[in-house]
Design an enzyme around this catalytic site. Structure first.
Site, PDB file in Angstrom:
ATOM      1  N   HIS A 101       0.849  -1.191   0.000  1.00  0.00           N
ATOM      2  CA  HIS A 101       0.000   0.000   0.000  1.00  0.00           C
ATOM      3  C   HIS A 101       0.886   1.242   0.000  1.00  0.00           C
ATOM      4  O   HIS A 101       1.927   1.256   0.644  1.00  0.00           O
ATOM      5  CB  HIS A 101      -0.889   0.020   1.253  1.00  0.00           C
ATOM      6  CG  HIS A 101      -2.072   0.907   1.122  1.00  0.00           C
ATOM      7  ND1 HIS A 101      -1.981   2.270   1.312  1.00  0.00           N
ATOM      8  CD2 HIS A 101      -3.346   0.656   0.774  1.00  0.00           C
ATOM      9  CE1 HIS A 101      -3.171   2.800   1.116  1.00  0.00           C
ATOM     10  NE2 HIS A 101      -4.020   1.859   0.776  1.00  0.00           N
ATOM     11  N   ASP A 123      -7.914  -5.424   0.027  1.00  0.00           N
ATOM     12  CA  ASP A 123      -8.383  -6.294  -1.070  1.00  0.00           C
ATOM     13  C   ASP A 123      -8.010  -7.755  -0.889  1.00  0.00           C
ATOM     14  O   ASP A 123      -8.447  -8.602  -1.675  1.00  0.00           O
ATOM     15  CB  ASP A 123      -7.797  -5.782  -2.402  1.00  0.00           C
ATOM     16  CG  ASP A 123      -8.385  -4.437  -2.769  1.00  0.00           C
ATOM     17  OD1 ASP A 123      -7.610  -3.495  -3.008  1.00  0.00           O
ATOM     18  OD2 ASP A 123      -9.623  -4.322  -2.755  1.00  0.00           O
TER      19      ASP A 123
END
Ligand code: SDX
Length: 426
Positions: free
Chosen positions: A304, A361
């Site tokens: 991320h 996700d």
């Protein structure tokens, strides 16, 4: 005593760059004075650039903290309904009982879409990706809702937010039904937001009494909350940039849907399931990890730009995953494979050195698959949920003076040269 100004000295000139403190997180250095310096700031991928001030969401990537209007994401996901979170994103506070009842009623009143839209869907092939349909249909909404498009008007802002939040589940379910060749189901306003979405997805005219499982409904609502907003991510920044031109709100949200679709962003949930399918079994994990380390592939659902620790949403998502699979009696080998992948990655120096952890996700697709939602719908659900965040940022921008977003560049192309006739070109 912290500095109140940064100093830049270049070409013998000194520039005072004001330092601006927020309530949380890093202060910013206002670089507007660069205008006089003859230089631009240079920051590909906006890794160190804050183009806006916002009060909506705060992320501490080092701690793995996510706050919406100050409320921690795990508390919101575990104790609030998605529509309460949407209200807080829009209005700054969680609704009291009266405000909650009023907001929920307004949403229920706007869940239906213009019946002419049904013909719009018929222009797509049945095998069209539902995200392609959503980009098209949401972008066209201003053709069906001509009124209330002036976001400088507070009443227009409010009805537009209600319409978009209310209609996204209906449009998302329609994109699914269309791909299945099944008739559209009208919304049922006696159902909650998440129940209604599942009803429109899975009920049929031959089974109008379909009622979604309570655990699945609660999980769906939590998934909406976990995807509601996330500061200035790529799709939200796209919505703000489109909005800065004065584009109509439906066009701005369609731009956000398009940006979200990419596999590096909201398309990752679909890519995680494809990756797990490709790996197949736990025995194949070591070979796959070698491909990741040689940079042949990325470990989808990991890493991320902001979180250099666990994504707090991934923790709640994993708990929800366990709850849903247990409630449905599903024993999905993909969950075991995902857990094996996570364990190996978290112990591997390649991932540890790069601060790569599971993100929102990584587990969401396993839950959605267990609920019976096809992978092609995963990012559509992400877009449905993120609509409350996108519209909150759009309205925040329009509720105060703003300028059109117009970044500059480092030009490394040709210097000026004379035109050459085609017969004289090499
Ligand atoms: C979302 O911004 C948001 O907030 C987004 C989001 C939201 O709610 O809006 O949180 C939703 O988009 C979550 C992210 C979903 N995407 C994925 O899961 C796709 C896989 N992840 C990567 O593509 C990547 O981690 C990004 C795009 C998410 C972040 O990339 P960055 O910040 O640009 O990091 P980087 O590419 O500079 O990587 C740093 C290093 C590199 O190694 P080196 O070249 O320096 O040796 O880490 C490596 C990268 O190769 N790396 C990965 C990796 N992610 C980064 N290596 C393997 N697998 C990965 N997933």
């Amino acid at each position: 005593m912290a500095d109140t100004n940064a100093k830049l000295t270049v070409n013998g000139e000194e520039y005072e760059l004001p330092i601006i403190e927020g309530t949380l997180g890093r202060p910013v250095i206002d670089v507007a004075a660069l205008q006089e310096s003859g230089f631009w700031s240079y920051d590909p991928g906006f890794k160190v650039t804050a183009p806006v001030e916002s009060k909506i969401t705060y992320i501490d990537g080092g701690k793995g903290e996510l706050l919406h209007r100050g409320y921690p994401i795990d508390e919101l996901a575990n104790h609030a309904e998605y529509l309460e979170v949407a209200y807080a994103l829009l209005n700054g506070e969680l609704p009291n009982a009266e405000q909650k009842a009023d907001f929920f009623e307004k949403i229920r009143e706007h869940t239906a879409v213009h019946d002419q839209l049904r013909k719009f869907f018929e222009g797509f092939r049945r095998d069209a990706h539902p995200m392609a349909i959503m980009v098209g249909v949401v972008g066209a909404l201003s053709a069906f809702y001509h009124d209330n498009l002036d976001l400088s008007n507070e009443e227009h802002r409010e009805i537009t937010a209600i319409r978009l939040i209310a209609k996204m589940p209906t449009l998302a379910a329609m994109s699914y039904k269309y791909s299945q060749g099944e008739p559209f189901m009208y919304p049922r306003n006696d159902f909650s937001y998440a129940e209604n979405f599942l009803y429109m997805m899975f009920a049929t005219p031959a089974d109008v009494d379909y009622e979604p499982n309570d655990v699945v409904t609660r999980a769906m609502d939590k998934i909406f909350t976990l995807h509601a907003d996330h500061e200035q991510n790529a799709s939200t920044s796209t919505v703000r940039l489109a909005g800065s031109t004065g584009a109509n709100p439906y066009a701005c949200i369609a731009a956000g849907i398009a940006a979200l679709w990419g596999p590096s962003h909201g398309g990752a949930n679909e890519a995680v399931l494809e990756m797990l399918d490709e790996i197949g079994t736990v025995e194949n994990v070591p070979a796959f990890m070698e491909k990741v380390k040689s940079r042949e592939v990325k470990l989808m659902g990991f890493g991320h730009r902001v979180y250099k620790n666990f994504d707090p949403r991934a923790k709640v998502m994993k708990e929800t995953c366990d709850e849903v699979l247990e409630a449905l009696g599903v024993n999905d080998p993909k969950l075991e494979l995902a857990m094996a992948l996570e364990k190996i990655a978290l112990e591997d120096p390649f991932f540890i050195e790069r601060n790569l952890y599971p993100n929102v996700d990584f587990y969401s697709g396993i839950i959605l698959k267990a609920i019976g939602i096809p992978t092609s719908m995963f990012t559509v659900i992400f877009a449905l949920a993120r609509t409350s965040g996108w519209i909150s940022h759009l309205l925040e921008m329009h509720s105060a003076p703003y300028k059109i977003g117009r970044p500059r560049q480092l030009y490394t192309g040709e210097t000026r040269r004379d035109f050459v006739k085609v017969e004289d070109r090499k």
